[in-house]
Design an enzyme around this catalytic site. Structure first.
Site, mmCIF file in Angstrom:
data_model
loop_
_atom_site.group_PDB
_atom_site.id
_atom_site.type_symbol
_atom_site.label_atom_id
_atom_site.label_comp_id
_atom_site.label_asym_id
_atom_site.label_seq_id
_atom_site.Cartn_x
_atom_site.Cartn_y
_atom_site.Cartn_z
ATOM 1 C CG HIS A 51 -2.009 -1.139 1.167
ATOM 2 N ND1 HIS A 51 -3.194 -0.770 0.471
ATOM 3 C CD2 HIS A 51 -2.032 -2.294 1.435
ATOM 4 C CE1 HIS A 51 -3.808 -2.049 0.276
ATOM 5 N NE2 HIS A 51 -3.393 -2.744 1.084
ATOM 6 C CG ASP A 58 1.351 0.531 -5.530
ATOM 7 O OD1 ASP A 58 0.483 0.921 -4.735
ATOM 8 O OD2 ASP A 58 1.179 -0.477 -6.392
ATOM 9 C CG ASP A 62 -0.168 -5.366 -8.475
ATOM 10 O OD1 ASP A 62 0.707 -5.298 -7.575
ATOM 11 O OD2 ASP A 62 -1.364 -5.574 -8.179
HETATM 12 C C1 GLA Z 1 -2.970 -4.334 -5.165
HETATM 13 C C2 GLA Z 1 -2.595 -3.427 -6.107
HETATM 14 C C3 GLA Z 1 -0.952 -2.688 -6.056
HETATM 15 C C4 GLA Z 1 -0.597 -2.314 -4.632
HETATM 16 C C5 GLA Z 1 -1.070 -3.675 -3.682
HETATM 17 C C6 GLA Z 1 -0.970 -3.172 -2.360
HETATM 18 O O1 GLA Z 1 -2.118 -5.626 -5.388
HETATM 19 O O2 GLA Z 1 -2.968 -3.776 -7.360
HETATM 20 O O3 GLA Z 1 -1.142 -1.429 -6.853
HETATM 21 O O4 GLA Z 1 -1.210 -1.034 -4.181
HETATM 22 O O5 GLA Z 1 -2.549 -3.981 -3.693
HETATM 23 O O6 GLA Z 1 0.440 -2.924 -1.966
#
Ligand code: GLA
Length: 357
Positions: free
Chosen positions: A27, A29, A161
């Site tokens: 959390h 990014d 991701d």
């Molecule tokens: C999901 C989102 C990412 C990131 C994570 C938490 O995977 O797609 O962008 O924010 O949650 O770190």
């Protein structure tokens, strides 16, 4: 099943992309912060060719489902949204995409927090790049995939991701500054490898809870008068925030500190301690854990040979990641599952034995 059997022709392009697991930096990014994911060995493979008619035909081997529709029709729910999101993004760049036959097969576990959606987006975009000879680099592919997810799947996600799926390799950490997108490939700490265990608990509240956390972070930075929580200079600056914004921001700031420390090249023991601290922060300050994940993390943390463990991904269910002693992931995974799977056998090993070659 393969492309040939479904569409009675050979594909014109084939592309693949991996899922990811995040070791540290959760959390952060969408707060312009730092992350440390790696690619997992499981891949999504997309085969594609031109459709012989005016319709798109998408087939998912895992779901055993085919979706046929006109390009001008409303986009059907389900996996077609991710694909059409990517197609629309490419079209918005000025490259018309003809109706397609598209076949997907994937070994990336669905719904466990290992980014099966990013793997699908990156694989589809790579496939379109090759089929239509598009001039797109791997960072552009990640950005288009992220926009497809935000605009067509309704998750206000960050860039981690898709960057991990597009640029990371299994066994190596991708240290990424999500503001500048500068990055470094780092080895795992010495004497360590990665173990990922699925809690077996579906991520039911993930989308709404995720979007709510993101909105809270944006509110906190607005009150602080900064662009993003990445810009907090000192933890004491957060004291002016009301709850729950204060605790949300505290997680983000301390999590950035943890990633920055880990990226300097720490021992496996220290890296593990940072992962354990990350879990506590996600559980108590960010409040994205649930009892089942805490239970699995506790079992992992108390098992000999585990350097550290935490929930991974957005939370609310899904998988936990552990850093374990090299060569021990398989045995540790079995020991942990014997305990976790009482009385219900819901947990399973998703990734074991990946280490820096
Ligand atoms: C999901 C989102 C990412 C990131 C994570 C938490 O995977 O797609 O962008 O924010 O949650 O770190």
């Amino acid at each position: 099943m393969d492309f040939q059997q479904i569409f009675n022709a050979a594909p014109d392009a084939i592309a693949q992309a991996p899922g990811r697991v995040n070791l540290l930096g959760e959390h952060t990014d969408y707060n312009d912060g730092f992350v440390l994911p790696t690619a997992i060995p499981q891949q999504t493979i997309v085969s594609l060719g031109l459709s012989p008619n005016a319709q798109h035909h998408f087939y998912s081997a895992e779901l055993e489902e085919q979706i046929d529709f006109d390009s001008s029709d409303p986009i059907p729910e389900g996996f077609a949204r991710y694909i059409m999101g990517c197609i629309r993004m490419v079209e918005q760049m000025g490259h018309p995409v003809p109706p397609l036959n598209l076949f997907i097969t994937s070994s990336v576990p669905l719904g466990s927090g290992l980014s099966s959606s990013a793997a699908l987006e990156v694989a589809v975009l790579r496939g379109l790049r090759s089929l239509l000879h598009l001039d797109l680099d791997d960072v552009q592919i990640a950005k288009l995939g992220q926009q497809a997810e935000i605009q067509y799947a309704g998750v206000q996600c960050g860039i981690m991701d898709q960057m991990a799926s597009s640029l990371a390799e299994p066994g190596y950490l991708l240290f990424l500054d999500t503001r500048s997108l500068t990055r470094q490939v780092l080895p795992l700490p010495e004497n360590s490898e990665i173990l990922v265990i699925d809690s077996g608990i579906p991520r039911t509240l993930a989308t709404s809870g995720y979007n709510q956390r993101r909105a809270e972070c944006e509110k906190a930075s607005a009150i602080l008068g900064i662009k993003a929580l990445r810009d907090v200079a000192d933890l004491s600056d957060l004291n002016q925030l009301p709850e729950p914004l204060h605790q949300r921001a505290k997680h983000v700031v301390t999590e950035n500190f943890r990633v920055l420390e880990a990226s300097k090249g720490v021992s496996a023991e220290r890296f593990g301690a940072l992962m354990n601290a990350s879990h506590i922060s996600l559980r108590d300050d960010y409040e994205v854990s649930i009892a089942g994940l805490d239970h699995l993390v506790e079992i992992l943390q108390s098992t000999p040979g585990v350097w550290g463990a935490r929930l991974t991904g957005a939370g609310f269910g899904g998988a936990c990641v552990a850093l374990v002693a090299a060569g021990k992931a398989g045995a540790i995974g079995q020991t942990v599952l014997q305990q976790y799977n009482q009385p219900n056998p819901i947990g399973k090993i998703l990734v074991g034995c990946v280490n820096t070659a």
